[in-house]
Design a protein around this motif. Sequence first.
Motif, PDB file in Angstrom:
ATOM      1  N   ARG A   5       0.842  -1.200   0.000  1.00  0.00           N
ATOM      2  CA  ARG A   5       0.000   0.000   0.000  1.00  0.00           C
ATOM      3  C   ARG A   5       0.883   1.257   0.000  1.00  0.00           C
ATOM      4  O   ARG A   5       0.672   2.178  -0.795  1.00  0.00           O
ATOM      5  CB  ARG A   5      -0.920   0.020   1.213  1.00  0.00           C
ATOM      6  CG  ARG A   5      -1.831   1.238   1.268  1.00  0.00           C
ATOM      7  CD  ARG A   5      -2.558   1.403   2.595  1.00  0.00           C
ATOM      8  NE  ARG A   5      -3.090   0.190   3.154  1.00  0.00           N
ATOM      9  CZ  ARG A   5      -4.303  -0.301   2.898  1.00  0.00           C
ATOM     10  NH1 ARG A   5      -5.102   0.325   2.077  1.00  0.00           N
ATOM     11  NH2 ARG A   5      -4.702  -1.415   3.489  1.00  0.00           N
ATOM     12  N   ASN A   6       1.869   1.286   0.882  1.00  0.00           N
ATOM     13  CA  ASN A   6       2.761   2.448   0.961  1.00  0.00           C
ATOM     14  C   ASN A   6       3.532   2.657  -0.333  1.00  0.00           C
ATOM     15  O   ASN A   6       3.707   3.791  -0.786  1.00  0.00           O
ATOM     16  CB  ASN A   6       3.725   2.305   2.137  1.00  0.00           C
ATOM     17  CG  ASN A   6       3.020   2.365   3.473  1.00  0.00           C
ATOM     18  OD1 ASN A   6       1.935   2.914   3.599  1.00  0.00           O
ATOM     19  ND2 ASN A   6       3.634   1.775   4.481  1.00  0.00           N
ATOM     20  N   TYR A   7       3.998   1.567  -0.917  1.00  0.00           N
ATOM     21  CA  TYR A   7       4.732   1.650  -2.180  1.00  0.00           C
ATOM     22  C   TYR A   7       3.845   2.238  -3.276  1.00  0.00           C
ATOM     23  O   TYR A   7       4.261   3.147  -3.999  1.00  0.00           O
ATOM     24  CB  TYR A   7       5.236   0.258  -2.583  1.00  0.00           C
ATOM     25  CG  TYR A   7       5.952   0.248  -3.901  1.00  0.00           C
ATOM     26  CD1 TYR A   7       7.295   0.630  -3.985  1.00  0.00           C
ATOM     27  CD2 TYR A   7       5.306  -0.134  -5.069  1.00  0.00           C
ATOM     28  CE1 TYR A   7       7.964   0.636  -5.196  1.00  0.00           C
ATOM     29  CE2 TYR A   7       5.964  -0.132  -6.282  1.00  0.00           C
ATOM     30  CZ  TYR A   7       7.294   0.257  -6.345  1.00  0.00           C
ATOM     31  OH  TYR A   7       7.948   0.270  -7.545  1.00  0.00           O
ATOM     32  N   LEU A   8       2.630   1.737  -3.387  1.00  0.00           N
ATOM     33  CA  LEU A   8       1.719   2.222  -4.421  1.00  0.00           C
ATOM     34  C   LEU A   8       1.324   3.676  -4.187  1.00  0.00           C
ATOM     35  O   LEU A   8       1.200   4.450  -5.146  1.00  0.00           O
ATOM     36  CB  LEU A   8       0.467   1.339  -4.483  1.00  0.00           C
ATOM     37  CG  LEU A   8       0.687  -0.077  -4.989  1.00  0.00           C
ATOM     38  CD1 LEU A   8      -0.584  -0.900  -4.823  1.00  0.00           C
ATOM     39  CD2 LEU A   8       1.134  -0.068  -6.449  1.00  0.00           C
ATOM     40  N   ASN A   9       1.125   4.047  -2.942  1.00  0.00           N
ATOM     41  CA  ASN A   9       0.699   5.411  -2.629  1.00  0.00           C
ATOM     42  C   ASN A   9       1.742   6.464  -2.986  1.00  0.00           C
ATOM     43  O   ASN A   9       1.416   7.633  -3.130  1.00  0.00           O
ATOM     44  CB  ASN A   9       0.309   5.532  -1.161  1.00  0.00           C
ATOM     45  CG  ASN A   9      -1.011   4.871  -0.859  1.00  0.00           C
ATOM     46  OD1 ASN A   9      -1.804   4.572  -1.750  1.00  0.00           O
ATOM     47  ND2 ASN A   9      -1.264   4.605   0.411  1.00  0.00           N
ATOM     48  N   LYS A  10       2.982   6.056  -3.141  1.00  0.00           N
ATOM     49  CA  LYS A  10       4.051   6.982  -3.543  1.00  0.00           C
ATOM     50  C   LYS A  10       4.025   7.262  -5.047  1.00  0.00           C
ATOM     51  O   LYS A  10       4.734   8.144  -5.505  1.00  0.00           O
ATOM     52  CB  LYS A  10       5.422   6.414  -3.179  1.00  0.00           C
ATOM     53  CG  LYS A  10       5.690   6.287  -1.707  1.00  0.00           C
ATOM     54  CD  LYS A  10       7.117   5.800  -1.523  1.00  0.00           C
ATOM     55  CE  LYS A  10       7.217   4.896  -0.324  1.00  0.00           C
ATOM     56  NZ  LYS A  10       8.551   4.277  -0.225  1.00  0.00           N
ATOM     57  N   LYS A  11       3.229   6.496  -5.769  1.00  0.00           N
ATOM     58  CA  LYS A  11       3.212   6.592  -7.226  1.00  0.00           C
ATOM     59  C   LYS A  11       1.982   7.341  -7.713  1.00  0.00           C
ATOM     60  O   LYS A  11       0.954   7.354  -7.058  1.00  0.00           O
ATOM     61  CB  LYS A  11       3.240   5.192  -7.835  1.00  0.00           C
ATOM     62  CG  LYS A  11       4.475   4.402  -7.453  1.00  0.00           C
ATOM     63  CD  LYS A  11       4.620   3.183  -8.309  1.00  0.00           C
ATOM     64  CE  LYS A  11       5.992   2.589  -8.186  1.00  0.00           C
ATOM     65  NZ  LYS A  11       7.071   3.469  -8.581  1.00  0.00           N
ATOM     66  N   THR A  12       2.104   7.915  -8.913  1.00  0.00           N
ATOM     67  CA  THR A  12       0.947   8.539  -9.545  1.00  0.00           C
ATOM     68  C   THR A  12      -0.014   7.438  -9.986  1.00  0.00           C
ATOM     69  O   THR A  12       0.361   6.246 -10.046  1.00  0.00           O
ATOM     70  CB  THR A  12       1.355   9.362 -10.775  1.00  0.00           C
ATOM     71  OG1 THR A  12       1.853   8.461 -11.783  1.00  0.00           O
ATOM     72  CG2 THR A  12       2.403  10.415 -10.424  1.00  0.00           C
ATOM     73  N   THR A  13      -1.220   7.829 -10.340  1.00  0.00           N
ATOM     74  CA  THR A  13      -2.210   6.855 -10.809  1.00  0.00           C
ATOM     75  C   THR A  13      -1.694   6.101 -12.030  1.00  0.00           C
ATOM     76  O   THR A  13      -1.840   4.877 -12.113  1.00  0.00           O
ATOM     77  CB  THR A  13      -3.535   7.565 -11.145  1.00  0.00           C
ATOM     78  OG1 THR A  13      -3.994   8.237  -9.968  1.00  0.00           O
ATOM     79  CG2 THR A  13      -4.586   6.587 -11.606  1.00  0.00           C
ATOM     80  N   GLN A  14      -1.084   6.803 -12.946  1.00  0.00           N
ATOM     81  CA  GLN A  14      -0.538   6.152 -14.151  1.00  0.00           C
ATOM     82  C   GLN A  14       0.588   5.197 -13.799  1.00  0.00           C
ATOM     83  O   GLN A  14       0.687   4.103 -14.362  1.00  0.00           O
ATOM     84  CB  GLN A  14      -0.055   7.200 -15.164  1.00  0.00           C
ATOM     85  CG  GLN A  14      -1.172   7.847 -15.941  1.00  0.00           C
ATOM     86  CD  GLN A  14      -2.057   6.837 -16.647  1.00  0.00           C
ATOM     87  OE1 GLN A  14      -3.198   6.620 -16.225  1.00  0.00           O
ATOM     88  NE2 GLN A  14      -1.568   6.222 -17.690  1.00  0.00           N
ATOM     89  N   GLU A  15       1.454   5.601 -12.889  1.00  0.00           N
ATOM     90  CA  GLU A  15       2.553   4.730 -12.465  1.00  0.00           C
ATOM     91  C   GLU A  15       2.012   3.488 -11.764  1.00  0.00           C
ATOM     92  O   GLU A  15       2.552   2.389 -11.958  1.00  0.00           O
ATOM     93  CB  GLU A  15       3.500   5.483 -11.531  1.00  0.00           C
ATOM     94  CG  GLU A  15       4.312   6.546 -12.220  1.00  0.00           C
ATOM     95  CD  GLU A  15       5.085   7.437 -11.253  1.00  0.00           C
ATOM     96  OE1 GLU A  15       6.137   7.959 -11.668  1.00  0.00           O
ATOM     97  OE2 GLU A  15       4.640   7.610 -10.100  1.00  0.00           O
ATOM     98  N   GLN A  16       0.966   3.632 -10.977  1.00  0.00           N
ATOM     99  CA  GLN A  16       0.343   2.485 -10.316  1.00  0.00           C
ATOM    100  C   GLN A  16      -0.212   1.510 -11.346  1.00  0.00           C
ATOM    101  O   GLN A  16      -0.010   0.299 -11.236  1.00  0.00           O
ATOM    102  CB  GLN A  16      -0.787   2.951  -9.397  1.00  0.00           C
ATOM    103  CG  GLN A  16      -0.337   3.700  -8.181  1.00  0.00           C
ATOM    104  CD  GLN A  16      -1.502   4.207  -7.361  1.00  0.00           C
ATOM    105  OE1 GLN A  16      -2.594   3.662  -7.397  1.00  0.00           O
ATOM    106  NE2 GLN A  16      -1.262   5.276  -6.600  1.00  0.00           N
TER     107      GLN A  16
END
Length: 83
Positions: A5-16
């Motif tokens: 969750r923390n890893y994904l939250n650091k990314k933009t929507t496109q990066e996710q």
Amino acid sequence: MECLRNYLNKKTTQEQKRFASNCGTTIGYLRTAINMGKELGPELSVRIEFESCGEVTRQMLHPNNFLKKWPELANTENKAVNE
């Protein structure tokens, strides 16, 4: 799964979305699995470790049964502590 969750939250929507696609899944599936506390499969866990460049490891995703799934990695550093 908090580590994912923390890893994904650091990314933009496109990066996710790109990350999830590179892992062979969708961001919707990953978010649902995180929110429901669902255990990810071994193949997906390996892809997440690879695609995150080791920021999210299999040990982190499977702290209670890591050695049952990957006994050959018993001598590797366990990065699951409090993550």
